[in-house]
Design a protein around this motif. Structure first.
Motif, short mmCIF file in Angstrom:
data_model
loop_
_atom_site.label_atom_id
_atom_site.label_comp_id
_atom_site.label_asym_id
_atom_site.label_seq_id
_atom_site.Cartn_x
_atom_site.Cartn_y
_atom_site.Cartn_z
N VAL A 190 34.15 56.84 35.24
CA VAL A 190 34.68 56.85 36.60
C VAL A 190 35.53 55.62 36.91
CG1 VAL A 190 32.84 58.27 37.50
CG2 VAL A 190 32.60 55.80 37.55
N ARG A 191 35.41 54.58 36.09
CA ARG A 191 36.07 53.34 36.49
C ARG A 191 37.21 52.92 35.58
NH1 ARG A 191 34.99 53.46 41.04
NH2 ARG A 191 33.02 52.87 41.99
N THR A 192 37.42 53.64 34.49
CA THR A 192 38.48 53.19 33.61
C THR A 192 39.54 54.26 33.43
OG1 THR A 192 37.57 53.98 31.54
CG2 THR A 192 36.80 51.83 32.30
N VAL A 193 40.69 53.79 33.00
CA VAL A 193 41.80 54.69 32.73
C VAL A 193 41.40 55.68 31.65
CG1 VAL A 193 44.17 54.78 31.97
CG2 VAL A 193 43.38 52.87 33.36
N PHE A 208 39.36 58.49 32.90
CA PHE A 208 40.20 59.40 33.67
C PHE A 208 40.99 60.30 32.72
CE2 PHE A 208 44.24 60.37 35.76
CZ PHE A 208 43.78 60.97 36.92
N LYS A 220 38.91 62.99 31.16
CA LYS A 220 38.61 64.10 32.07
C LYS A 220 39.79 65.05 32.18
CE LYS A 220 37.24 65.05 36.78
NZ LYS A 220 37.13 64.48 38.12
N ILE A 221 40.97 64.47 32.35
CA ILE A 221 42.16 65.32 32.50
C ILE A 221 42.39 66.14 31.24
CG2 ILE A 221 44.65 65.32 32.85
CD1 ILE A 221 43.15 64.58 35.33
N GLY A 238 51.84 64.70 30.79
CA GLY A 238 51.82 63.56 31.71
C GLY A 238 51.78 62.21 31.02
N GLY A 239 51.87 62.20 29.70
CA GLY A 239 51.98 60.92 29.02
C GLY A 239 50.68 60.41 28.42
N ILE A 240 49.68 61.24 28.39
CA ILE A 240 48.43 60.83 27.74
C ILE A 240 48.51 61.20 26.27
CG2 ILE A 240 45.94 61.18 27.67
CD1 ILE A 240 46.11 61.75 30.70
N VAL A 275 47.17 62.65 23.82
CA VAL A 275 46.01 63.53 23.63
C VAL A 275 45.51 63.56 22.18
CG1 VAL A 275 45.20 65.91 23.82
CG2 VAL A 275 46.58 64.93 25.63
N ALA A 334 41.81 62.40 21.40
CA ALA A 334 40.88 63.42 20.90
C ALA A 334 40.15 62.89 19.67
CB ALA A 334 41.62 64.71 20.57
#
Ligand code: ATP
Ligand code: ATP
Ligand code: MG
Ligand code: MG
Lengths: 328, 521, 306, 373
Positions: free
Chosen positions: D218-221, D224, D227-228, D239-241, D243, D247
C-alpha cells in the motif's frame, strides 16, 4: 491403564505398523482393560508437540512408532521424567530412563519369506516391490534376497520401488511389470501400495507376499504368505509392563524370530499354497537361525561394495556390491 | 397485427439504481412502428442503461414497459429477443475466434437431428440475410480478422436474423467511416420502410438530423423531450442536451509549426496479427505546434503504426524518433522520451476497468508520487479528484471502478490522464469516440491548446468530421502507406474519403513528405 | 516387453483421459476446474462402497457418477451462484473430498486408509474378438476393461459435441466471450453449470475406473493428483479434445516407461519417476518456444496467455 | 465482471467500513454451523468438538505455542501465494519452492559450519535462494516463452518432491534409517522456546515479512505496480510499468518466501532436511492467501485460523478419538464458505432492503472546461 498412541505421519490405515499397533491396543483393551486414544500427527514436525501435550494429560504410557520420533521423544521424555514412554520398532540405542524401545528383526522374517518364495516359484524369478527406495525398506529386501539365494543360488530377484506408500494403482502397475518379466511371486513392502501388489497377483494368477500385518485374507489363494511384524505384541507388552508394574526404562527389547516378533503367516487363506516339503525345510531353517548357525544380514550393518553378507556368506546384490556409498 | 395507433414500445417512468447511485430517474419514451428514433444525450445520461433495460440485460428498479400494448418484464435478453427486440451494443458482443455465421446464429441455431448444428444452412441463411439487407459478408470469415465496420454489420445481422422488429443501435457509427455510415443509414432506412422500428443512439448530431424521424433527448437520467426531426437544428438539440449552448466547430487559429519534428517515422514496416505486412515502408512526421490527422479506413495499418510508436509492437524495419530519441522497444521508454498516447481500445489497453479511477489516472504518473520507493497514494487520489472535476468526468469519484463509468466518461478518464502528462508528443486515437458534443468541444479545445503550447498532436481517427475539424494537416493511410498529405483547410470530406477508399492513389505523396506541405497551414 | 509397455500405457492413461475430458468441458466454458481430483476421489469411494454393499458394478458406476456430479454441483453453486473464486472453490472442494472420503471410509466401511474386500466385484477384462488376433494391435488394445474403451470413445464424442452441436457452440462462446453469449440470449450461468456437472460425470467414470477396474479397492488420496496431470494436458492442448487425449497418453506412456526402466538402468527410482513430469515440461517449453518466436515478430504485446 | 454494489442506505457506510472483518466472521459462523451438523451426523457432540478445537488451540500456553508453530509455515506460503496472485501470476508452486528452499537451507545448515551470526543468516538466505531459483523457472518460461505458469508449477511440485527426495536418499543422505540430510549445525538453528512445540524464531521472520509486504503493497510504487499489473497487465505495460521484469521478480520473491517456509521448517522445526516432510503447506498456502484476499495482514489472520484448527486437531484426537480428517473437513468447509461472496450481500440485503427512490433533481451538471496541464 490409560494409553496414548501416536502414529507415524502416515497415520492409521497404513496396513503396516500403525495398524498393527492398534491391534495391540485392542488386545490391551480386552485383556488388560486399557483405555487408549490414537493421535495422528500430520507431519514429523508435529511429533514433539503431540508427545509433549499428551505428557501432561495423565496417560500411564505414551507409545509412539517410527525412527523419526526418536529425537522428539528423547526431548519430551527428559522434560517429563515422571511420564512413561514407549517407542516401537526403532534402533538399538536406549532412549532414556523413562523410555522403553523395541527393535523388530524384520530382516529375519523377510529371510523366511524369501526362502519360501524361491522354493515356490515356477519361473525362477521373484520380485520385490518396495514403497520407497529407502534404507528401512532395503532392510526387508536384503533379508528377502538372502533367503532366496539360500534356497536357490540361481534365482533372479527383481528389485523395484514404486515411489509412494499410498498409491495402490502404482503398486499394481509396478507388479505387473515385474510379472511381465517373469516374477511370479512378488514381496510387497509398501504400506497401502501393497494392496495393489496383491491385486496384481490376483488378476494374473501369480502370488504376492504380504507385509507387516497378516494380509493373507486380502486375496485368499493369491497371497502366498505374509511377513508379519508383531508390533502389536510389542505395544501390548509395553502396556502390560505398566499395568503389572514391571516397566523399566533405558531398555531396548529385541523382537526377532526367537521372540516370535516376526513370522511367515500361515492360516486358512493360504492353506496348500506352500508345499509341505517347503514348510518342513522352513522349520529346519528356523532351528538353524535360532541356534545361530544362520545369521541373516541386517542392511544397516552392510558396507558399500561389500562382496558377501550373512552367515553362511552369500554374494551381496548388485545394489550393494557396486555401490560406492550406501544410503544408510 | 398490432393496432397501428398503439406505439410498438412504450416505456413509462423507468427508474434504475445501481446500489445507491441512481442512473435513471424517471424516463418515458414511445417508439412508433417503422420509425427511426434517435436517442441523444450527454455521456452518462443513461442512454445505454435505458436500452439495456428494454433489452432485458438489466433489471429495472421501477417503471413499466409495454410492448405492442402488452406489459412486459424481461428477465433476460432471450425473452426480449423472442418478442422481436434486437440490440447492437456500444461495445460489440461478438465471440472473436468464431465465424460470422456462428456469431449470427448463436442462440437460435439451425439444427439437424441430435442437436447437431446445421452449418451449411447457417452459412446459407447468413449469406441470404446479408444479401437481403444489402450487407455483404462472408459467412465463414473469423470475426477477429474483420475490420470494425464489418463487425458492426455482423451485429446488425445478428439482430435481423432473429427477426427483430425493434432494433436498438447503441452508437453504431462511432467507429465507422463516412462511407460505412452512409451505407448503414441506407440499411436503416430500408429496414424502417419495411416496418422495423429503430432506436438509434449517437453523439453526432449531423447523423441525427440526417436519418432520424423523431429525436428523444436524455439528460441526467430523464427524457427531457421527444421532438420531430422536421423543424429542429443541431444547435437546438445540443443546447437541450447539455443545458447550455455549445460550439459545434472547433475555434482555432492557424497553426505555427516550429519545424522541430517531435514524431519522425522513416520507412517503417510492421507485420499484423496474421503476419501480413500491415505497415509498408511508411514515413511521416509531426512537428511541434501542429495537429496532424491520420485518416483511413479501419484495418489499413493505423493500429499497427500507432502500436509501433507506442512500443507495443516490434517493427520489422525502419526508424522512428520520438522527440529526437530513437524508438524504444517498450512503452515505458517512449513515454519517457515524451509520448502521451490515448488509445482507442480503452477497455483493454487504455484503462483497467476493474481498478479504481484514481489508479487509472495515476499509472503513467508514478514519478510524481514517488519519494524513494514510497508512494503518495493520498496525493494521487487528491489529484484524481481534481482531474475528475477538471475534465468533467460524470458520475465519478476517485474510488469508483473505472468500469462502472459510461463509455464516454471512461474516455474522459484516459484523456485526463494522458493530456496531463508532461509530454511533447500526443497521439490520440479516436479521441472523441463515444464522447458527447459538450465534451468533444472541450477535448478538441484542449488539443488545440496543447498545439499552441508547442506540442505535436497526432490524431488518428476514422471519423472524418473529427479529423477535418481539428487537424491542420491530414494524412491518409491506405494499405499501410500514406497516400495523401493534405492541408486541412484546402480539402474536404469528399476528397479525403476518396483517398481512404484507395481509389485515387497519388504516387507523389507516398513515402517521405514533401517539405513544403509540412509548414503550410 | 515393448508392447506390454504400450498396453500398460493405455491402462495408465485411461483415468487421465476421463478426467481430462471432464476438465476440458469446464476449460472450454471458461472455468479452471482444479477440483478434478476431488470429484474423482468421491467417485472412487462411492464406487467401492456401492459395489461392496450391492455387488453390482452397474449400480456402483451409477452411484460414483452421481456422487461426483453432486460434488460438481456444489462446486458450481459456490462458483457460479455465490461467486466464489473458482480456484478457492476448487481447492476447498478437493480437500473437503479427501477428508470426507477418509471419514466415510471409517464411518461406512469401518476401515482406515485402505479398503479392500472379496465382495467387491471388478470390471471384467474384455477380449476384443477380431482385434485380439491382430499381432501388435491386439496386444496393445485388447484385454482391457470396458471402461478403458469407454474413455477412448468419449474423446471423439466430446470433440463432436463441442464442435458439431448447438450445445458445444454455446459452451465455447460462453467460455470465450460470456457477454456475447449473454447478449445472444444464452443463459451463461446455466451453461457453465452444465459444463461443471459433466465434468463431474467424467470424473465419476475416472474414479470408478480407478477403484473398480484399475484396482479394486479404495485408498485415501488414491487419485494421486491425476487430476492435476489431466489439467496440465488440457492447458497444453488449449482445450482441443484430441490433443488433450494425446498428451494424456504421452504422460501415461512416459509413466509406463518409467515403471519399467529401473531394472534396466539401475538409476535411482526418483529420477525415473521424474520422467513423465519432465517430458511434459519440456513439451511445454518446445511449444512455447515455437509459438513465441513466431508471435514476437508480428503480434502486439500481450501478457495474458490464451 | 460486475461493478454493481448491493445494499444502500445510512447503515451502509458503517457496515462497509467493517466489511473486511465482518465477512470472514459471518463465513466462519456459517461454516461452524455446517461443520456442526456434520459432526452431529457423525454422532458426536458439536459443542464438545468445537470446544475442544478452541481450547486445544487457544487455551493454555502449550496449546497456543502449538498453534503458533503450525501457523508459521502457512504464514510464509500464504504470503508467497498472496503476493504472486495479487500481481496476476498464478504461482501455485509454493509447495515445490518450499521443498527446494528447505533442501538448500538444509545443505548450508550442515555442510558449512561457521559462527552463528553468519551461519544462520546464510542458511536462511539459502532457503530464499532455493525457493527463488525454483520459481524462476515458471517465471522465465512465462515471460519469455509465454508458457502458462500454472501448468509449469503443477509439474514442478512433484519434480521438486522427487528431486529433493533423491538428494535426501542418495546424495546427501545422513547415516541411519531415516531419509534425511545430516543434522544442521547448532549455529544454523533457529532458536525454539519450549518443549511443547517447535515454534521458533522463524515466526518473527514470517510476521516481519507479512508486515513488510503489507507496507510494500500500500505504501510503495512497487506495490502499486503489482496491483495494477495483476488486474490488467496490458494496461500496466502501456502505462510504463515494466511488466515482464516485475513479473519475473514477483515470482522470484514469491518463490523465495515459500523457500523461507522450507528454511524455517528445516532450521527451526526439524533440525535437518527430511524427505517429503511437508503435509501440504504449499497447498494450504493457496487457501490461506485466498481467505486473506491476498492481503498480507489477512494472511496472518488466516494462517492463525488454519494453525489453530490444526493445533486443536491434536487435542481433539487425544480427547475424543475423532479422526484428523474431521478437522480437515471443517477447515475446508470454512474456506469454501469464506470464498463465497454471498454471506455478506445476503446479510446486507436482509438488513437494508433497497431504499425508496431519491428525489429526482439531485445533481446539477458541471461545466465542461478542461484546461491544459
Ligand atoms: N454497472 C454499473 N454500476 C454502477 N453504475 C453504473 C453501471 N452502469 C452504468 N452506471 C452509471 O450509470 C450512468 C449511466 O450510464 P450509461 O452507460 O447508461 O450512459 P450513456 O448515456 O450510455 O453514456 P455514453 O454516452 O457515455 O455511453 C453513468 O453515470 C454510469 O456511471
Ligand atoms: N519486484 C522487484 N523486486 C526486487 N527487485 C526488483 C523488482 N523489480 C525490479 N527490481 C530490480 O530493481 C532494479 C530497478 O528496476 P527498474 O529500473 O525497473 O525500477 P525503477 O527504475 O525503480 O522503476 P520506475 O522508474 O518505473 O519506478 C533492477 O535492478 C531490477 O532488477
Ligand atoms: Mg452508452
Ligand atoms: Mg527508473
Amino acid at each position: 491403564p490409560k494409553v496414548a498412541m501416536i502414529t507415524s505421519e502416515s497415520g492409521l490405515g497404513d496396513k503396516s505398523f500403525n495398524d498393527m499397533m492398534v491391534e495391540g491396543m485392542e488386545r490391551a483393551k480386552t485383556e488388560l482393560g486399557a483405555d487408549y486414544v490414537v493421535i495422528q500427527p500430520r507431519a514429523i514436525s508435529e511429533f514433539q508437540s503431540a508427545l509433549a501435550r499428551a505428557a501432561g494429560q495423565g496417560f500411564d504410557i505414551i507409545i509412539g512408532s517410527s525412527f523419526d520420533m526418536i529425537e522428539p521423544m528423547k526431548a519430551v521424555a527428559a522434560a517429563f521424567p515422571d511420564q512413561k514412554f514407549g517407542l516401537v520398532d526403532v534402533g538399538p540405542e536406549p532412549l532414556g530412563p523413562n523410555v522403553v524401545s523395541t527393535v523388530t528383526k524384520d530382516w529375519e522374517g523377510s529371510f523366511l519369506v524369501g526362502y519360501i518364495a524361491a522354493k515356490t516359484t515356477k519361473t525362477g524369478t521373484i520380485g520385490f516391490v518396495g514403497g520407497k527406495d529407502i534404507p528401512i525398506i532395503h532392510r526387508f529386501f536384503i533379508g528377502y534376497y538372502y533367503g532366496a539365494m539360500m534356497a536357490n543360488p540361481d534365482i533372479k530377484v527383481i528389485e523395484t520401488y514404486t515411489g509412494s506408500f499410498t498409491d495402490p494403482a502404482g503398486g499394481k502397475e509396478f507388479t505387473l511389470s515385474n510379472i511381465n518379466q517373469g516374477a511370479d511371486i512378488n514381496f510387497a513392502v509398501a504400506g497401502p501400495t501393497s494392496v495393489g501388489v496383491i491385486e496384481a497377483a490376483k488378476s494374473t494368477g501369480t502370488f504376492a507376499i504380504g507385509v507387516d500385518s497378516n494380509q493373507n485374507y486380502l486375496a485368499p489363494g493369491s497371497v502366498l504368505t505374509s511377513m508379519v511384524k508383531r508390533v502389536d505384541t510389542q505395544a501390548f507388552d509395553m502396556i502390560k509392563s505398566v499395568s503389572d508394574n514391571t516397566f523399566a526404562g533405558n531398555q531396548v527389547k529385541m523382537y526377532g524370530l526367537a521372540e516370535d516378533g516376526v513370522s511367515a503367516a500361515m492360516d486358512d487363506n493360504n492353506k496348500g499354497l506352500i508345499s509341505d516339503a517347503v514348510l518342513a525345510e522352513v522349520d529346519t531353517l528356523k532351528a538353524k537361525l535360532l541356534s545361530g548357525e544362520i545369521v541373516v544380514p541386517n542392511y544397516f550393518e552392510l558396507k558399500a561394495g561389500q562382496a558377501e553378507m550373512g552367515t553362511p556368506p552369500i554374494a551381496t546384490p548388485p545394489s550393494i556390491a557396486t555401490a560406492t556409498t550406501l544410503a544408510q | 397485427m398490432p393496432d397501428a395507433s398503439v406505439p410498438v414500445v412504450s416505456m413509462r417512468n423507468i427508474v434504475k439504481r445501481f446500489g445507491n447511485f441512481t442512473a435513471i430517474h424517471s424516463a418515458s419514451m414511445d417508439i412508433r412502428r417503422g420509425e427511426i428514433h434517435a436517442l441523444v444525450g450527454e455521456n452518462g445520461a443513461g442512454k445505454s442503461t435505458l436500452m439495456n433495460i428494454l433489452y432485458g440485460l438489466l433489471p429495472r428498479t421501477d417503471g413499466d414497459i409495454d410492448l405492442r400494448g402488452e406489459p412486459v418484464r424481461f428477465a433476460n435478453p432471450k425473452e426480449a429477443i423472442a418478442l422481436g427486440i434486437g440490440m447492437v451494443h456500444q461495445h460489440f458482443k461478438l465471440a472473436p475466434s468464431f465465424t460470422v455465421a456462428e456469431n449470427i446464429i448463436l442462440g437460435s441455431e439451425p439444427l439437424k437431428s441430435f442437436g447437431r448444428l446445421d452449418r451449411i444452412r447457417a452459412e446459407r441463411e447468413t449469406k441470404a440475410i446479408s444479401e437481403r439487407f444489402g450487407l455483404n459478408l462472408d459467412p465463414r470469415a473469423i470475426i477477429a480478422t474483420l475490420p470494425v465496420g464489418l463487425r458492426q454489420r455482423v451485429e446488425i445481422l445478428k439482430a435481423l436474423y432473429r427477426e427483430a422488429e425493434i432494433l436498438i443501435l447503441d452508437e453504431p457509427t462511432a467507429v465507422l467511416t463516412p462511407q460505412e455510415t452512409r451505407e448503414l443509414f441506407a440499411t436503416m432506412r430500408s429496414l424502417a420502410d419495411s416496418g422495423h422500428s429503430i432506436i438509434f443512439i449517437t453523439h453526432k448530431l449531423r447523423e441525427v438530423l440526417a436519418v432520424s424521424d423523431r429525436i428523444s433527448v436524455m439528460r441526467q437520467g430523464r427524457i427531457l423531450s421527444t421532438i420531430d426531426n422536421k423543424n429542429v437544428t443541431a444547435q437546438e438539440i445540443a443546447s437541450l442536451m447539455v443545458g447550455r449552448s455549445v460550439l459545434l466547430r472547433v475555434a482555432k487559429n492557424e497553426a505555427k509549426p516550429t519545424g522541430e519534428l517531435l514524431l519522425d517515422v522513416k520507412g517503417l514496416t510492421a507485420l499484423g496479427e496474421r503476419g501480413e505486412t500491415a505497415v509498408d515502408n511508411l514515413s511521416l512526421s509531426v512537428s511541434a505546434g501542429e495537429i496532424v490527422g491520420l485518416a483511413g479506413v479501419q484495418g489499413n495499418g493505423q493500429d499497427e503504426l500507432v502500436e509501433c510508436i507506442a512500443g507495443l509492437r516490434r517493427p520489422v524495419g525502419g526508424q522512428v524518433q520520438i522527440c529526437g530519441t530513437p524508438l524504444r522497444p517498450n512503452p515505458r521508454g517512449n513515454r519517457e522520451a515524451g509520448l502521451a498516447y490515448i488509445p482507442a481500445d480503452r477497455g483493454d489497453l487504455g484503462l483497467s476497468l476493474e481498478s479504481s479511477i484514481w489508479e487509472n489516472m495515476t499509472v503513467g504518473h508514478l514519478g510524481k508520487f514517488k519519494a524513494g520507493p514510497f508512494f503518495a497514494a493520498t496525493r494521487a487520489k487528491q489529484r484524481a479528484a481534481e482531474l475528475i472535476a477538471r475534465f468533467d468526468v460524470r458520475g465519478a469519484t476517485p474510488d469508483k471502478a473505472a468500469g462502472s463509468l459510461s463509455g464516454g466518461n471512461q474516455q474522459k478518464v484516459q484523456i485526463a490522464r494522458e493530456l496531463t502528462r508532461d509530454a511533447r508528443l500526443i497521439i490520440a486515437e479516436q479521441p472523441s469516440q463515444g464522447v458527447d458534443i459538450g465534451a468533444i468541444e472541450a477535448i478538441h479545445r484542449t488539443l488545440v491548446e496543447m498545439r499552441d503550447a508547442g506540442r505535436a498532436v497526432f490524431v488518428v481517427s476514422a471519423d472524418l468530421d473529427e479529423v477535418l475539424s481539428i487537424s491542420d494537416r491530414v494524412l491518409v493511410i491506405y494499405r499501410g502507406r500514406i497516400v495523401a498529405n493534405l492541408k486541412a483547410a484546402d480539402t474536404d470530406a469528399e476528397e479525403v474519403g476518396r483517398y481512404m477508399g484507395g481509389l485515387d492513389e497519388e504516387p507523389a505523396s507516398v513515402g517521405a513528405l514533401p517539405k513544403e506541405t509540412q509548414h503550410v497551414v | 516387453m515393448d508392447l506390454e509397455i504400450l498396453n500398460s500405457a493405455v491402462r495408465i492413461s485411461t483415468p487421465l483421459v476421463f478426467a481430462a475430458m471432464g476438465g476440458l468441458l469446464t476449460y472450454q466454458a471458461g472455468m479452471l476446474n482444479i477440483a478434478l481430483d476431488g470429484f474423482m476421489i468421491v467417485a472412487a469411494f462411492t464406487a467401492v462402497a456401492t459395489a461392496y454393499f450391492t455387488g453390482s458394478l452397474e449400480l456402483a458406476l451409477l452411484a460414483a457418477i452421481l456422487a461426483s456430479m453432486l460434488l460438481a454441483a456444489l462446486m458450481a453453486m459456490f462458483n457460479i451462484k455465490f461467486r466464489a473464486h473458482i480456484f478457492i472453490a476448487g481447492t476447498a472442494v478437493t480437500f473437503l473430498a479427501y477428508g470426507l472420503t477418509a471419514l466415510l471410509l471409517k464411518g461406512v466401511l469401518g476401515q482406515d486408509g485402505v479398503f479392500t474386500s472379496d465382495r467387491i466385484p471388478t470390471f471384467p477384462v474384455i477380449h476384443l474378438p477380431v482385434i485380439e488376433n491382430i499381432p501388435i494391435i491386439g496386444e496393445i488394445f485388447s484385454g482391457h476393461t470396458i471402461l478403458v474403451y469407454v474413455a477412448y470413445v468419449f474423446v471423439p464424442i466430446v470433440a463432436w459435441t463441442l464442435y458439431q452441436t448447438k450445445w458445444g457452440l454455446q459452451l465455447r462462446v460462453v467460455g470465450e466471450a460470456p457477454e456475447a453469449a449473454a447478449a445472444a440470449g444464452i443463459n451463461v450461468d446455466w451453461v457453465k453449470f452444465q459444463a461443471m456437472l459433466l465434468s463431474g460425470l467424467f470424473c465419476g467414470f475416472a474414479g470408478a475406473y480407478l477403484s473398480l477396474a484399475y484396482v479394486s479397492l479404495f485408498a485415501n488420496k488414491m487419485t494421486n493428483e491425476r487430476g492435476l496431470i489431466a489439467l496440465a494436458a488440457i492447458f497444453f492442448a488449449r482445450g482441443n479434445p484430441y490433443l488433450t487425449a494425446m498428451v494424456a497418453i504421452l504422460f501415461g506412456t512416459a509413466t509406463a516407461l518409467s515403471v519399467r526402466l529401473p531394472q534396466v538402468t539401475g538409476l535411482a527410482p526418483q529420477l525415473l519417476q521424474l520422467i513423465p513430469y519432465v517430458v511434459t515440461v519440456l513439451a511445454l517449453v518446445l511449444v512455447g518456444w515455437r509459438t513465441t518466436r513466431a508471435r514476437s515478430r508480428h503480434s502486439a504485446w500481450r501478457f495474458d496467455i490464451g | 465482471m460486475s461493478f454493481e454494489t448491493t445494499g444502500s442506505g445510512p447503515g451502509m457506510a458503517v457496515l462497509n467500513f467493517c466489511r473486511p472483518a465482518v465477512q470472514p466472521i459471518v463465513a466462519v459462523l456459517i461454516a461452524t454451523i455446517v461443520g456442526g451438523l456434520l459432526v452431529l451426523a457423525l454422532g458426536e457432540n458439536p459443542i464438545e468438538v468445537y470446544g475442544l478445537l478452541i481450547s486445544g488451540s487457544l487455551v493454555g500456553v502449550p496449546n497456543l505455542l502449538v498453534t503458533l508453530q503450525m501457523m508459521t509455515p502457512l504464514l510464509f506460503t500464504g504470503l508467497a501465494v498472496a503476493i504472486s496472485f495479487r500481481a496476476g501470476l498464478w504461482n501455485i508452486g509454493a509447495e515445490g519452492q518450499m521443498l527446494v528452499g528447505a533442501l538448500f537451507a538444509g545443505v548450508v545448515g550442515y555442510a558449512f559450519p561457521m559462527p552463528w551470526f553468519l551461519h544462520l543468516p546464510l542458511a536462511i538466505l539459502a532457503g530464499f535462494v532455493g525457493g527463488g531459483l525454483w520459481s524462476a523457472i515458471p517465471a522465465l518460461l512465462r515471460v519469455y516463452l509465454g508458457v502458462n505458469e500454472l501448468v509449469v508449477c503443477l509439474m514442478l511440485n512433484p519434480i521438486a518432491l522427487l528431486l529433493t527426495g533423491f538428494f535426501a536418499t542418495h546424495v546427501f543422505k545422513a547415516p541411519g534409517p531415516t531419509n534425511k540430510l545430516p543434522d544442521i549445525a547448532p549455529s544454523a538453528a533457529l532458536p525454539t522456546f519450549s518443549v511443547y512445540s517447535q515454534v521458533n524464531a522463524g515466526i518473527f521472520i514470517a510476521l516481519a515479512c507479512c508486515i513488510i509486504f503489507a507496507i510494500i503493497n500500500v505504501r510503495t510504487v512497487r506495490g502499486f505496480e503489482w496491483k495494477i499489473m495483476g488486474l490488467s497487465p496490458r494496461f500496466a505495460y502501456y502505462g510504463g510499468i515494466n511488466v515482464p521484469r516485475r513479473a519475473i521478480w514477483v515470482m522470484i520473491l514469491s518463490g523465495g518466501i515459500a523457500g523461507l517456509a522450507g528454511a524455517e521448517q528445516v532450521l527451526g522445526q526439524y533440525g535437518a532436511f527430511y524427505d517429503n516432510f511437508s503435509p501440504g503447506y504449499g497447498f494450504d498456502g493457496i487457501a490461506v492467501a485466498m481467505l486473506a484476499n491476498f492481503n498480507p495482514i489477512g494472511v496472518i489472520v488466516a494462517a492463525f485460523l488454519f494453525g489453530a484448527l490444526n493445533g486443536g486437531s491434536g487435542v481433539l484426537q487425544m480427547m475424543t478419538g475423532l479422526s484428523k480428517y474431521l478437522v480437515q473437513v471443517l477447515q475446508f468447509i470454512t474456506v469454501l464458505v469464506l470464498a463465497a461472496q454471498f454471506s455478506w450481500d445476503w446479510l446486507i440485503l436482509r438488513l437494508f432492503p433497497e431504499p425508496p427512490p431519491k428525489s429526482p433533481d439531485a445533481v446539477e451538471p458541471v461545466n465542461a472546461t478542461p484546461t491544459e496541464a
